[in-house]
Design a protein around this motif. Sequence first.
Motif, PDB file in Angstrom:
ATOM      1  N   ARG A  31       0.829  -1.203   0.000  1.00 16.40           N
ATOM      2  CA  ARG A  31       0.000   0.000   0.000  1.00 16.40           C
ATOM      3  C   ARG A  31       0.865   1.255   0.000  1.00 16.40           C
ATOM      4  O   ARG A  31       0.440   2.314  -0.451  1.00 16.40           O
ATOM      5  CB  ARG A  31      -0.899  -0.015   1.228  1.00 16.40           C
ATOM      6  CG  ARG A  31      -1.995   1.012   1.213  1.00 16.40           C
ATOM      7  CD  ARG A  31      -2.994   0.685   2.299  1.00 16.40           C
ATOM      8  NE  ARG A  31      -4.094   1.623   2.333  1.00 16.40           N
ATOM      9  CZ  ARG A  31      -5.157   1.479   3.096  1.00 16.40           C
ATOM     10  NH1 ARG A  31      -5.254   0.441   3.901  1.00 16.40           N
ATOM     11  NH2 ARG A  31      -6.133   2.362   3.087  1.00 16.40           N
ATOM     12  N   PHE A  34       7.725   3.602   3.026  1.00 11.02           N
ATOM     13  CA  PHE A  34       8.082   4.829   3.728  1.00 11.02           C
ATOM     14  C   PHE A  34       9.573   4.853   4.030  1.00 11.02           C
ATOM     15  O   PHE A  34      10.161   3.831   4.376  1.00 11.02           O
ATOM     16  CB  PHE A  34       7.315   4.924   5.050  1.00 11.02           C
ATOM     17  CG  PHE A  34       5.823   4.983   4.890  1.00 11.02           C
ATOM     18  CD1 PHE A  34       5.101   3.839   4.584  1.00 11.02           C
ATOM     19  CD2 PHE A  34       5.143   6.172   5.040  1.00 11.02           C
ATOM     20  CE1 PHE A  34       3.722   3.878   4.432  1.00 11.02           C
ATOM     21  CE2 PHE A  34       3.768   6.222   4.892  1.00 11.02           C
ATOM     22  CZ  PHE A  34       3.059   5.083   4.587  1.00 11.02           C
ATOM     23  N   TYR A  36      12.286   6.966   6.599  1.00 13.79           N
ATOM     24  CA  TYR A  36      12.428   7.841   7.753  1.00 13.79           C
ATOM     25  C   TYR A  36      13.908   8.062   8.015  1.00 13.79           C
ATOM     26  O   TYR A  36      14.745   7.208   7.745  1.00 13.79           O
ATOM     27  CB  TYR A  36      11.810   7.219   9.011  1.00 13.79           C
ATOM     28  CG  TYR A  36      10.310   7.186   9.026  1.00 13.79           C
ATOM     29  CD1 TYR A  36       9.620   6.156   8.389  1.00 13.79           C
ATOM     30  CD2 TYR A  36       9.574   8.167   9.677  1.00 13.79           C
ATOM     31  CE1 TYR A  36       8.234   6.125   8.395  1.00 13.79           C
ATOM     32  CE2 TYR A  36       8.196   8.134   9.696  1.00 13.79           C
ATOM     33  CZ  TYR A  36       7.538   7.117   9.055  1.00 13.79           C
ATOM     34  OH  TYR A  36       6.171   7.079   9.064  1.00 13.79           O
ATOM     35  N   PHE A  46       9.793  11.544   9.361  1.00 18.49           N
ATOM     36  CA  PHE A  46       9.272  11.128   8.056  1.00 18.49           C
ATOM     37  C   PHE A  46       9.983  11.851   6.916  1.00 18.49           C
ATOM     38  O   PHE A  46      10.175  13.071   6.957  1.00 18.49           O
ATOM     39  CB  PHE A  46       7.775  11.407   8.019  1.00 18.49           C
ATOM     40  CG  PHE A  46       7.142  11.186   6.683  1.00 18.49           C
ATOM     41  CD1 PHE A  46       6.731  12.267   5.922  1.00 18.49           C
ATOM     42  CD2 PHE A  46       6.948   9.911   6.193  1.00 18.49           C
ATOM     43  CE1 PHE A  46       6.142  12.081   4.693  1.00 18.49           C
ATOM     44  CE2 PHE A  46       6.354   9.713   4.955  1.00 18.49           C
ATOM     45  CZ  PHE A  46       5.946  10.806   4.206  1.00 18.49           C
ATOM     46  N   THR A  49       6.996   8.955   1.139  1.00 17.82           N
ATOM     47  CA  THR A  49       6.142   7.801   0.895  1.00 17.82           C
ATOM     48  C   THR A  49       6.116   7.534  -0.601  1.00 17.82           C
ATOM     49  O   THR A  49       5.957   8.461  -1.399  1.00 17.82           O
ATOM     50  CB  THR A  49       4.696   8.037   1.359  1.00 17.82           C
ATOM     51  OG1 THR A  49       4.684   8.486   2.697  1.00 17.82           O
ATOM     52  CG2 THR A  49       3.900   6.740   1.263  1.00 17.82           C
ATOM     53  N   TYR A  51       4.249   4.927  -3.489  1.00 21.59           N
ATOM     54  CA  TYR A  51       3.055   4.087  -3.549  1.00 21.59           C
ATOM     55  C   TYR A  51       3.078   3.052  -4.666  1.00 21.59           C
ATOM     56  O   TYR A  51       2.412   2.012  -4.559  1.00 21.59           O
ATOM     57  CB  TYR A  51       1.813   4.962  -3.708  1.00 21.59           C
ATOM     58  CG  TYR A  51       1.530   5.830  -2.502  1.00 21.59           C
ATOM     59  CD1 TYR A  51       1.837   7.187  -2.505  1.00 21.59           C
ATOM     60  CD2 TYR A  51       0.964   5.287  -1.350  1.00 21.59           C
ATOM     61  CE1 TYR A  51       1.585   7.982  -1.396  1.00 21.59           C
ATOM     62  CE2 TYR A  51       0.707   6.073  -0.237  1.00 21.59           C
ATOM     63  CZ  TYR A  51       1.018   7.421  -0.269  1.00 21.59           C
ATOM     64  OH  TYR A  51       0.764   8.206   0.835  1.00 21.59           O
ATOM     65  N   LEU A  87      15.612   4.570   8.025  1.00 24.08           N
ATOM     66  CA  LEU A  87      14.701   3.448   8.207  1.00 24.08           C
ATOM     67  C   LEU A  87      13.722   3.365   7.049  1.00 24.08           C
ATOM     68  O   LEU A  87      13.218   4.381   6.580  1.00 24.08           O
ATOM     69  CB  LEU A  87      13.906   3.619   9.503  1.00 24.08           C
ATOM     70  CG  LEU A  87      14.697   3.682  10.812  1.00 24.08           C
ATOM     71  CD1 LEU A  87      13.786   4.103  11.954  1.00 24.08           C
ATOM     72  CD2 LEU A  87      15.331   2.351  11.116  1.00 24.08           C
ATOM     73  N   HIS A  91       3.765  -0.669   4.289  1.00 25.33           N
ATOM     74  CA  HIS A  91       2.379  -0.766   4.721  1.00 25.33           C
ATOM     75  C   HIS A  91       1.686  -1.655   3.711  1.00 25.33           C
ATOM     76  O   HIS A  91       1.621  -1.325   2.534  1.00 25.33           O
ATOM     77  CB  HIS A  91       1.747   0.615   4.753  1.00 25.33           C
ATOM     78  CG  HIS A  91       0.331   0.610   5.221  1.00 25.33           C
ATOM     79  ND1 HIS A  91      -0.613   1.437   4.666  1.00 25.33           N
ATOM     80  CD2 HIS A  91      -0.297  -0.116   6.177  1.00 25.33           C
ATOM     81  CE1 HIS A  91      -1.773   1.213   5.277  1.00 25.33           C
ATOM     82  NE2 HIS A  91      -1.600   0.282   6.189  1.00 25.33           N
ATOM     83  N   SER A  96      -3.358  -1.850   9.306  1.00 29.95           N
ATOM     84  CA  SER A  96      -3.256  -0.404   9.511  1.00 29.95           C
ATOM     85  C   SER A  96      -1.952  -0.017  10.171  1.00 29.95           C
ATOM     86  O   SER A  96      -1.887   1.007  10.838  1.00 29.95           O
ATOM     87  CB  SER A  96      -4.436   0.085  10.357  1.00 29.95           C
ATOM     88  OG  SER A  96      -4.511  -0.645  11.557  1.00 29.95           O
ATOM     89  N   ARG A  97      -0.896  -0.839  10.009  1.00 29.38           N
ATOM     90  CA  ARG A  97       0.364  -0.463  10.629  1.00 29.38           C
ATOM     91  C   ARG A  97       1.525  -0.704   9.682  1.00 29.38           C
ATOM     92  O   ARG A  97       1.395  -1.403   8.685  1.00 29.38           O
ATOM     93  CB  ARG A  97       0.555  -1.235  11.930  1.00 29.38           C
ATOM     94  CG  ARG A  97       0.809  -2.704  11.774  1.00 29.38           C
ATOM     95  CD  ARG A  97      -0.450  -3.562  11.771  1.00 29.38           C
ATOM     96  NE  ARG A  97      -0.110  -4.978  11.735  1.00 29.38           N
ATOM     97  CZ  ARG A  97      -0.076  -5.744  12.822  1.00 29.38           C
ATOM     98  NH1 ARG A  97      -0.382  -5.255  13.990  1.00 29.38           N
ATOM     99  NH2 ARG A  97       0.244  -7.014  12.718  1.00 29.38           N
ATOM    100  N   LEU A  98       2.671  -0.123  10.053  1.00 29.81           N
ATOM    101  CA  LEU A  98       3.886  -0.244   9.257  1.00 29.81           C
ATOM    102  C   LEU A  98       4.793  -1.323   9.836  1.00 29.81           C
ATOM    103  O   LEU A  98       4.848  -1.509  11.052  1.00 29.81           O
ATOM    104  CB  LEU A  98       4.652   1.076   9.242  1.00 29.81           C
ATOM    105  CG  LEU A  98       3.932   2.304   8.694  1.00 29.81           C
ATOM    106  CD1 LEU A  98       4.886   3.491   8.656  1.00 29.81           C
ATOM    107  CD2 LEU A  98       3.366   2.038   7.321  1.00 29.81           C
ATOM    108  N   PHE A 100       8.768  -2.158   9.934  1.00 26.03           N
ATOM    109  CA  PHE A 100      10.033  -1.468   9.721  1.00 26.03           C
ATOM    110  C   PHE A 100      11.184  -2.425   9.470  1.00 26.03           C
ATOM    111  O   PHE A 100      11.227  -3.532  10.013  1.00 26.03           O
ATOM    112  CB  PHE A 100      10.379  -0.619  10.952  1.00 26.03           C
ATOM    113  CG  PHE A 100       9.602   0.650  11.048  1.00 26.03           C
ATOM    114  CD1 PHE A 100       8.324   0.659  11.581  1.00 26.03           C
ATOM    115  CD2 PHE A 100      10.139   1.846  10.604  1.00 26.03           C
ATOM    116  CE1 PHE A 100       7.594   1.827  11.673  1.00 26.03           C
ATOM    117  CE2 PHE A 100       9.423   3.022  10.686  1.00 26.03           C
ATOM    118  CZ  PHE A 100       8.143   3.011  11.223  1.00 26.03           C
TER     119      PHE A 100
END
Lengths: 110, 112
Positions: A31, A34, A36, A46, A49, A51, A87, A91, A96-98, A100
Motif C-alpha cells: 500500500r 516509507f 524515515y 518522516f 512515501t 506508492y 529506516l 504498509h 493499519s500499521r507499518l 520497519f
Amino acid sequence: EDQVTQSPEALRLQEGESSSLNCSYTVSGLRGLFWYRQDPGKGPEFLFTLYSAGEEKEKERLKATLTKKESFLHITAPKPEDSATYLCAVHQTSGSRLTFGEGTQLTVNP
Amino acid sequence: NAGVTQTPKFRILKIGQSMTLQCTQDMNHNYMYWYRQDPGMGLKLIYYSVGAGITDKGEVPNGYNVSRSTTEDFPLRLELAAPSQTSVYFCASSEKTGRGYTFGSGTRLTVV
C-alpha cells in the motif's frame, strides 16, 4: 508475513561521495513504502512515501525510488549533516500499521 | 505545535515494578502506535489504536497493556517489569492508515 530488509547495516562515506541505500521487501500487497531518518536519541522523522513501482521522490540531496521488490534511497554529494540512521517501512494493503526494517546507519565524514 | 509528546524521557525500574509511559498528541490523529526499539533490531510494534476505545495487539504485546479513552492520549502500561523490557519506546500517530507517522522523542527504559 511482511519482511523488510535493509542493506548495508552501516555505510561510511566521504563528504561529496554519492551512494545508495537499499530496502528489499516482501508483502502480500504493497500500500505504501516509507523512508524515515533517525538522529541519535530522537524519534524517526518522516521523509518520503512511495506508492507504486516507478515512482520517485526527491528532497534536497535525497532521492527515493521504488520497484516491485525494493526501494533505493540515493544520496547525492552527501554532507556530514546527512549522518543518521535511515529506516524503511512498508504498509501492506490489509492492516493499519507499518513494518520497519532494521535501518542503515550512515556516517558522512568531512 | 507540540506534535507527539512522551513522558518520561528516561526511567530506571527494578524487576517486578510497574509503570505507565505517557503519550499525548495534539494533531487530532485517530491512529496511534507504540513501538520498541532495541539496538540493531529496528522498530517492533507493541500495540496500536485506530480510534478512541479501540486497541489491538502488535508483534510483541506480552508484558504490556494499553488504553485509549481519548483521541489525544495513548498510555502504555508495563506490569511486572522484566530485564527483557529494557528498550527505547516510541509513540507515534498518523492521520489516516497508510500515512506517514509522527513520532515522539522516545522513553529510554532500563529494568535492573
